[in-house]
Design a protein around this motif. Structure first.
Motif, PDB file in Angstrom:
ATOM      1  N   GLY A  91      -5.309 -11.073  21.671  1.00  0.00           N
ATOM      2  CA  GLY A  91      -5.267 -10.821  19.966  1.00  0.00           C
ATOM      3  C   GLY A  91      -6.230 -11.848  19.453  1.00  0.00           C
ATOM      4  N   GLN A  92      -6.010 -11.982  17.935  1.00  0.00           N
ATOM      5  CA  GLN A  92      -6.723 -12.937  17.362  1.00  0.00           C
ATOM      6  C   GLN A  92      -5.918 -13.183  16.104  1.00  0.00           C
ATOM      7  N   LYS A  93      -5.440 -14.359  15.858  1.00  0.00           N
ATOM      8  CA  LYS A  93      -4.890 -14.820  14.513  1.00  0.00           C
ATOM      9  C   LYS A  93      -6.131 -14.863  13.372  1.00  0.00           C
ATOM     10  N   LYS A  94      -5.757 -14.517  12.490  1.00  0.00           N
ATOM     11  CA  LYS A  94      -6.975 -14.275  11.331  1.00  0.00           C
ATOM     12  C   LYS A  94      -7.283 -15.717  10.776  1.00  0.00           C
ATOM     13  N   LEU A  95      -8.660 -16.001  10.622  1.00  0.00           N
ATOM     14  CA  LEU A  95      -8.872 -17.411   9.940  1.00  0.00           C
ATOM     15  C   LEU A  95      -8.522 -17.205   8.526  1.00  0.00           C
ATOM     16  N   GLU A  96      -7.812 -18.456   8.362  1.00  0.00           N
ATOM     17  CA  GLU A  96      -7.377 -18.640   6.987  1.00  0.00           C
ATOM     18  C   GLU A  96      -8.158 -19.499   6.109  1.00  0.00           C
ATOM     19  N   THR A  97      -8.437 -19.608   4.898  1.00  0.00           N
ATOM     20  CA  THR A  97      -9.159 -20.223   3.930  1.00  0.00           C
ATOM     21  C   THR A  97      -8.581 -21.398   3.228  1.00  0.00           C
ATOM     22  N   GLY A  98      -7.271 -21.520   3.214  1.00  0.00           N
ATOM     23  CA  GLY A  98      -6.702 -22.505   2.516  1.00  0.00           C
ATOM     24  C   GLY A  98      -6.731 -24.037   3.307  1.00  0.00           C
ATOM     25  N   PRO A  99      -6.456 -24.965   2.448  1.00  0.00           N
ATOM     26  CA  PRO A  99      -6.565 -26.208   3.003  1.00  0.00           C
ATOM     27  C   PRO A  99      -5.568 -26.606   4.198  1.00  0.00           C
ATOM     28  N   PHE A 100      -4.719 -25.810   4.441  1.00  0.00           N
ATOM     29  CA  PHE A 100      -3.857 -26.006   5.756  1.00  0.00           C
ATOM     30  C   PHE A 100      -3.400 -24.631   6.322  1.00  0.00           C
ATOM     31  N   ASP A 101      -3.474 -24.643   7.722  1.00  0.00           N
ATOM     32  CA  ASP A 101      -3.124 -23.063   8.167  1.00  0.00           C
ATOM     33  C   ASP A 101      -1.597 -23.030   7.920  1.00  0.00           C
ATOM     34  N   GLU A 102      -1.106 -21.744   7.413  1.00  0.00           N
ATOM     35  CA  GLU A 102       0.290 -21.262   7.102  1.00  0.00           C
ATOM     36  C   GLU A 102       0.758 -20.680   8.543  1.00  0.00           C
ATOM     37  N   ASP A 103      -0.254 -20.306   9.357  1.00  0.00           N
ATOM     38  CA  ASP A 103       0.330 -19.169  10.411  1.00  0.00           C
ATOM     39  C   ASP A 103      -0.509 -20.096  11.590  1.00  0.00           C
ATOM     40  N   SER A 104       0.228 -19.722  12.930  1.00  0.00           N
ATOM     41  CA  SER A 104      -0.396 -20.378  14.212  1.00  0.00           C
ATOM     42  C   SER A 104      -0.135 -19.515  15.560  1.00  0.00           C
ATOM     43  N   ILE A 105      -0.913 -19.613  16.434  1.00  0.00           N
ATOM     44  CA  ILE A 105      -0.469 -19.055  17.979  1.00  0.00           C
ATOM     45  C   ILE A 105       0.705 -19.952  18.385  1.00  0.00           C
ATOM     46  N   LEU A 106       0.834 -21.236  17.733  1.00  0.00           N
ATOM     47  CA  LEU A 106       2.007 -22.103  18.299  1.00  0.00           C
ATOM     48  C   LEU A 106       2.098 -23.240  17.245  1.00  0.00           C
ATOM     49  N   ARG A 107       3.218 -23.487  16.930  1.00  0.00           N
ATOM     50  CA  ARG A 107       3.651 -24.849  16.387  1.00  0.00           C
ATOM     51  C   ARG A 107       4.849 -25.202  17.233  1.00  0.00           C
ATOM     52  N   PHE A 108       4.538 -26.372  17.665  1.00  0.00           N
ATOM     53  CA  PHE A 108       5.656 -26.970  18.998  1.00  0.00           C
ATOM     54  C   PHE A 108       6.497 -27.881  18.073  1.00  0.00           C
ATOM     55  N   GLY A 109       7.605 -27.771  17.743  1.00  0.00           N
ATOM     56  CA  GLY A 109       8.506 -28.614  16.917  1.00  0.00           C
ATOM     57  C   GLY A 109       9.455 -29.497  17.653  1.00  0.00           C
ATOM     58  N   LEU A 110       9.695 -30.838  17.365  1.00  0.00           N
ATOM     59  CA  LEU A 110      10.886 -31.583  17.795  1.00  0.00           C
ATOM     60  C   LEU A 110      11.747 -31.624  16.858  1.00  0.00           C
ATOM     61  N   VAL A 111      12.898 -31.616  17.022  1.00  0.00           N
ATOM     62  CA  VAL A 111      13.943 -31.470  15.851  1.00  0.00           C
ATOM     63  C   VAL A 111      14.498 -33.276  16.031  1.00  0.00           C
ATOM     64  N   GLY A 112      14.295 -33.925  15.136  1.00  0.00           N
ATOM     65  CA  GLY A 112      14.387 -35.330  15.080  1.00  0.00           C
ATOM     66  C   GLY A 112      15.952 -35.520  14.587  1.00  0.00           C
ATOM     67  N   VAL A 113      16.585 -36.557  15.161  1.00  0.00           N
ATOM     68  CA  VAL A 113      18.081 -36.912  14.744  1.00  0.00           C
ATOM     69  C   VAL A 113      17.817 -38.163  13.830  1.00  0.00           C
ATOM     70  N   GLY A 114      18.892 -37.966  12.932  1.00  0.00           N
ATOM     71  CA  GLY A 114      18.742 -38.813  11.642  1.00  0.00           C
ATOM     72  C   GLY A 114      19.926 -39.032  10.955  1.00  0.00           C
ATOM     73  N   THR A 115      19.993 -38.929   9.801  1.00  0.00           N
ATOM     74  CA  THR A 115      21.202 -39.388   8.826  1.00  0.00           C
ATOM     75  C   THR A 115      21.688 -38.050   8.066  1.00  0.00           C
ATOM     76  N   ALA A 116      20.755 -37.068   7.965  1.00  0.00           N
ATOM     77  CA  ALA A 116      20.904 -36.103   6.982  1.00  0.00           C
ATOM     78  C   ALA A 116      21.865 -35.043   7.488  1.00  0.00           C
ATOM     79  N   THR A 117      22.501 -34.740   6.491  1.00  0.00           N
ATOM     80  CA  THR A 117      23.652 -33.775   6.881  1.00  0.00           C
ATOM     81  C   THR A 117      23.821 -32.533   5.897  1.00  0.00           C
ATOM     82  N   LEU A 118      24.502 -31.558   6.035  1.00  0.00           N
ATOM     83  CA  LEU A 118      24.478 -30.412   5.206  1.00  0.00           C
ATOM     84  C   LEU A 118      26.085 -30.020   4.906  1.00  0.00           C
ATOM     85  N   SER A 119      26.296 -30.244   3.911  1.00  0.00           N
ATOM     86  CA  SER A 119      27.746 -29.844   3.430  1.00  0.00           C
ATOM     87  C   SER A 119      27.727 -29.688   1.937  1.00  0.00           C
TER      88      SER A 119
END
Length: 225
Positions: A91-119
């Motif tokens: 298939g085909q992801k449509k070409l975007e025209t903005g300064p940064f792609d909002e969609d992707s066939i793959l964004r590979f993310g690493l969840v980093g360990v840090g100090t932020a918490t949610l409370s």
């Protein structure tokens, strides 16, 4: 003669040290299992969810104007120095025209360990995906951000970096251009190792109203020495 014997012994000792070290070096490569029970699929409110299937040691994600994170929690926090992903897309992801792609066939993310918490109030107001993100934090620790390494279909995007305008928790770097359907290989060495607790995949077409399928056949992480 004594000198020759000494040099021989020293050479044998070096070889022995190398052989002892090899198993340790090999352990730094982590091959991530592509099995449904190992991964969690999430959804966003008001956005259709993509269809995710696991079969024959592959992960397939069918996108039809849809999105939804796919998450794998590591057994423990690891310092990651490089990533490698093998896959194909049709298939085909449509070409975007903005300064940064909002969609992707793959964004590979690493969840980093840090100090932020949610409370407190912050937790009450947080979106479900944010709550899930912080639930990945190791006991007694917090999180940093999700560091994404993106695939684009616009060559001029490669090398671009941004802090996502809608969330302080997301940082994106475009590392690979794939313009045509077929096989792809995402291989990237990090400028600095990231201590990570999870993989966070984003394969989406909701902003560009795209329809395509991404199939991942292998994921490997290289640990930092």
């Amino acid at each position: 003669m004594f000198n020759n014997s000494f040099e021989t012994c020293r050479g044998l000792f070096f070889v022995w040290l190398l052989l002892v070290a090899l198993p340790t070096l090999a352990e730094e490569a982590m091959h991530i299992p592509l099995e449904s029970e190992k991964w969690a699929t999430l959804s966003f409110s008001k956005i259709p969810s993509s269809q995710v299937k696991f079969q024959s040691q592959t992960m397939s994600v069918k996108v039809k104007g849809s999105a939804g994170p796919i998450v794998y929690r590591l057994e423990s926090a690891k310092k990651i120095a490089a990533i490698a992903v093998t896959g194909t897309h049709s298939g085909q992801k449509k070409l975007e025209t903005g300064p940064f792609d909002e969609d992707s066939i793959l964004r590979f993310g690493l969840v980093g360990v840090g100090t932020a918490t949610l409370s407190g109030p912050r937790r009450w107001l947080a979106a479900d995906w944010v709550k899930k993100l912080f639930s990945l934090a190791p006991s007694g620790l917090g999180l940093d951000k999700i560091y994404f390494f993106n695939v684009t279909n616009r060559l001029d995007q490669v090398g671009k970096v941004r802090n996502h305008p809608k969330s302080e928790l997301l940082v994106e770097r475009v590392v690979l251009n794939v313009e045509r359907p077929g096989a792809f290989q995402l291989s990237h060495t990090l400028a600095k190792p990231i201590e990570s607790i999870a993989i966070w995949l984003s394969i989406d077409g909701d902003d560009s109203d795209s329809e395509f399928e991404t199939v991942i056949s292998a994921i490997r992480l290289e640990g930092a020495p």
